[in-house]
Design a protein around this motif. Sequence first.
Motif, PDB file in Angstrom:
ATOM      1  N   LEU A  14       0.816  -1.213   0.000  1.00  6.99           N
ATOM      2  CA  LEU A  14       0.000   0.000   0.000  1.00  6.99           C
ATOM      3  C   LEU A  14       0.852   1.268   0.000  1.00  6.99           C
ATOM      4  O   LEU A  14       0.374   2.335  -0.345  1.00  6.99           O
ATOM      5  N   PHE A  15       2.126   1.143   0.381  1.00  6.64           N
ATOM      6  CA  PHE A  15       2.998   2.316   0.467  1.00  6.64           C
ATOM      7  C   PHE A  15       3.813   2.542  -0.805  1.00  6.64           C
ATOM      8  O   PHE A  15       4.320   3.631  -1.029  1.00  6.64           O
ATOM      9  N   ASN A  16       3.967   1.499  -1.604  1.00  7.12           N
ATOM     10  CA  ASN A  16       4.785   1.610  -2.808  1.00  7.12           C
ATOM     11  C   ASN A  16       3.960   2.101  -3.986  1.00  7.12           C
ATOM     12  O   ASN A  16       2.881   1.583  -4.243  1.00  7.12           O
ATOM     13  N   ALA A  17       4.502   3.061  -4.698  1.00 11.64           N
ATOM     14  CA  ALA A  17       3.880   3.488  -5.948  1.00 11.64           C
ATOM     15  C   ALA A  17       4.177   2.425  -6.992  1.00 11.64           C
ATOM     16  O   ALA A  17       5.226   1.776  -6.936  1.00 11.64           O
ATOM     17  N   PRO A  18       3.259   2.193  -7.944  1.00 12.61           N
ATOM     18  CA  PRO A  18       3.588   1.253  -9.008  1.00 12.61           C
ATOM     19  C   PRO A  18       4.898   1.692  -9.662  1.00 12.61           C
ATOM     20  O   PRO A  18       5.118   2.873  -9.901  1.00 12.61           O
ATOM     21  N   ALA A  19       5.767   0.728  -9.881  1.00 12.49           N
ATOM     22  CA  ALA A  19       7.091   1.079 -10.390  1.00 12.49           C
ATOM     23  C   ALA A  19       7.550   0.073 -11.426  1.00 12.49           C
ATOM     24  O   ALA A  19       7.119  -1.077 -11.434  1.00 12.49           O
ATOM     25  N   VAL A  20       8.427   0.532 -12.281  1.00 17.93           N
ATOM     26  CA  VAL A  20       9.088  -0.370 -13.212  1.00 17.93           C
ATOM     27  C   VAL A  20      10.036  -1.211 -12.365  1.00 17.93           C
ATOM     28  O   VAL A  20      10.818  -0.667 -11.578  1.00 17.93           O
ATOM     29  N   PRO A  21       9.951  -2.539 -12.463  1.00 20.30           N
ATOM     30  CA  PRO A  21      10.811  -3.374 -11.626  1.00 20.30           C
ATOM     31  C   PRO A  21      12.288  -3.015 -11.791  1.00 20.30           C
ATOM     32  O   PRO A  21      12.775  -2.826 -12.904  1.00 20.30           O
ATOM     33  N   HIS A  22      12.969  -2.893 -10.684  1.00 22.88           N
ATOM     34  CA  HIS A  22      14.397  -2.604 -10.673  1.00 22.88           C
ATOM     35  C   HIS A  22      14.967  -3.302  -9.442  1.00 22.88           C
ATOM     36  O   HIS A  22      14.340  -3.276  -8.375  1.00 22.88           O
ATOM     37  N   PRO A  23      16.136  -3.912  -9.531  1.00 24.71           N
ATOM     38  CA  PRO A  23      16.657  -4.686  -8.410  1.00 24.71           C
ATOM     39  C   PRO A  23      17.202  -3.854  -7.245  1.00 24.71           C
ATOM     40  O   PRO A  23      17.520  -4.408  -6.202  1.00 24.71           O
ATOM     41  N   VAL A  24      17.292  -2.534  -7.402  1.00 23.54           N
ATOM     42  CA  VAL A  24      17.855  -1.699  -6.339  1.00 23.54           C
ATOM     43  C   VAL A  24      16.809  -0.681  -5.880  1.00 23.54           C
ATOM     44  O   VAL A  24      16.206   0.004  -6.691  1.00 23.54           O
ATOM     45  N   ALA A  25      16.641  -0.592  -4.562  1.00 28.38           N
ATOM     46  CA  ALA A  25      15.793   0.448  -3.975  1.00 28.38           C
ATOM     47  C   ALA A  25      16.729   1.403  -3.238  1.00 28.38           C
ATOM     48  O   ALA A  25      17.282   1.056  -2.201  1.00 28.38           O
ATOM     49  N   ARG A  26      16.938   2.572  -3.787  1.00 31.16           N
ATOM     50  CA  ARG A  26      17.804   3.561  -3.152  1.00 31.16           C
ATOM     51  C   ARG A  26      17.152   4.068  -1.876  1.00 31.16           C
ATOM     52  O   ARG A  26      15.935   4.210  -1.792  1.00 31.16           O
ATOM     53  N   ARG A  27      17.967   4.353  -0.881  1.00 34.00           N
ATOM     54  CA  ARG A  27      17.461   4.816   0.413  1.00 34.00           C
ATOM     55  C   ARG A  27      16.522   6.016   0.244  1.00 34.00           C
ATOM     56  O   ARG A  27      15.468   6.091   0.878  1.00 34.00           O
ATOM     57  N   SER A  28      16.875   6.917  -0.625  1.00 35.22           N
ATOM     58  CA  SER A  28      16.062   8.125  -0.833  1.00 35.22           C
ATOM     59  C   SER A  28      14.711   7.822  -1.464  1.00 35.22           C
ATOM     60  O   SER A  28      13.806   8.657  -1.427  1.00 35.22           O
ATOM     61  N   GLU A  29      14.541   6.635  -2.035  1.00 32.19           N
ATOM     62  CA  GLU A  29      13.290   6.259  -2.703  1.00 32.19           C
ATOM     63  C   GLU A  29      12.418   5.325  -1.850  1.00 32.19           C
ATOM     64  O   GLU A  29      11.329   4.964  -2.267  1.00 32.19           O
ATOM     65  N   GLN A  30      12.912   4.927  -0.688  1.00 31.59           N
ATOM     66  CA  GLN A  30      12.180   3.983   0.150  1.00 31.59           C
ATOM     67  C   GLN A  30      11.127   4.731   0.973  1.00 31.59           C
ATOM     68  O   GLN A  30      11.477   5.597   1.779  1.00 31.59           O
ATOM     69  N   PRO A  31       9.850   4.420   0.757  1.00 35.29           N
ATOM     70  CA  PRO A  31       8.800   5.160   1.470  1.00 35.29           C
ATOM     71  C   PRO A  31       8.828   4.899   2.969  1.00 35.29           C
ATOM     72  O   PRO A  31       9.010   3.766   3.414  1.00 35.29           O
ATOM     73  N   GLU A  32       8.651   5.972   3.724  1.00 32.42           N
ATOM     74  CA  GLU A  32       8.602   5.920   5.180  1.00 32.42           C
ATOM     75  C   GLU A  32       7.243   6.427   5.627  1.00 32.42           C
ATOM     76  O   GLU A  32       6.777   7.453   5.141  1.00 32.42           O
ATOM     77  N   TRP A  33       6.630   5.724   6.560  1.00 31.29           N
ATOM     78  CA  TRP A  33       5.279   6.069   7.004  1.00 31.29           C
ATOM     79  C   TRP A  33       5.216   5.961   8.514  1.00 31.29           C
ATOM     80  O   TRP A  33       5.762   5.026   9.100  1.00 31.29           O
ATOM     81  N   THR A  34       4.537   6.892   9.145  1.00 32.19           N
ATOM     82  CA  THR A  34       4.349   6.863  10.593  1.00 32.19           C
ATOM     83  C   THR A  34       2.888   6.586  10.910  1.00 32.19           C
ATOM     84  O   THR A  34       1.987   7.278  10.424  1.00 32.19           O
TER      85      THR A  34
END
Length: 194
Positions: free
Chosen positions: A70-90
């Motif tokens: 539920l937190f991830n936007a639909p994305a083109v599959p890629h094997p690396v998730a950069r820290r700046s792109e990782q969704p954070e939720w409180t």
Amino acid sequence: MVDAATRLNERIATRVRELRTAAGLSLDALAGKCGVSRSMISLIERGESSATAVVLDKLATGLGVMLADLFNAPAVPHPVARRSEQPEWTDPGSGYTRRNVSPPGTSNPVQIVEVHFPPGATVAFETGPRDARVYQQIWLLEGAMEVAFGADRHQLSAGDCLAMQLDRPTVFHNPTREPARYAVVIASLPISLR
């Protein structure tokens, strides 16, 4: 200027609406399937409610996906998730913060989430019927946690790892005055592979 929390709530709203539509479920049908009221689902889909982790977990279960989806936007599959792109939720209910570490859009059945859990906080998940068998391991990196899994109770200290199948209610509690940090590794198998 729109802040990160508002953008993430908008993403959650979009994801819930997209997943519900893709599943061919009306608001009423999803409400009946997951135990969340039609009006609450409507508020979430319009981005007018900051739902708690418990409510979002019920929605994810009803939609046949993992909470992290539920937190991830639909994305083109890629094997690396950069820290700046990782969704954070409180979570507005407990104040715990979760960060989706795994790359979104991949077909990998394993997801990794990092959680920062505030002192004294508690979150109780009601595990309902799922469309997949879901396994979870909690690896406590810092602090202490109490995890109640059905009738089982576990006291975890830094370095401990708890493995469980998500088929019973689960309660996470930080009994200390210090924050806790842990990694959650989640694996799901379709029911047909049981």
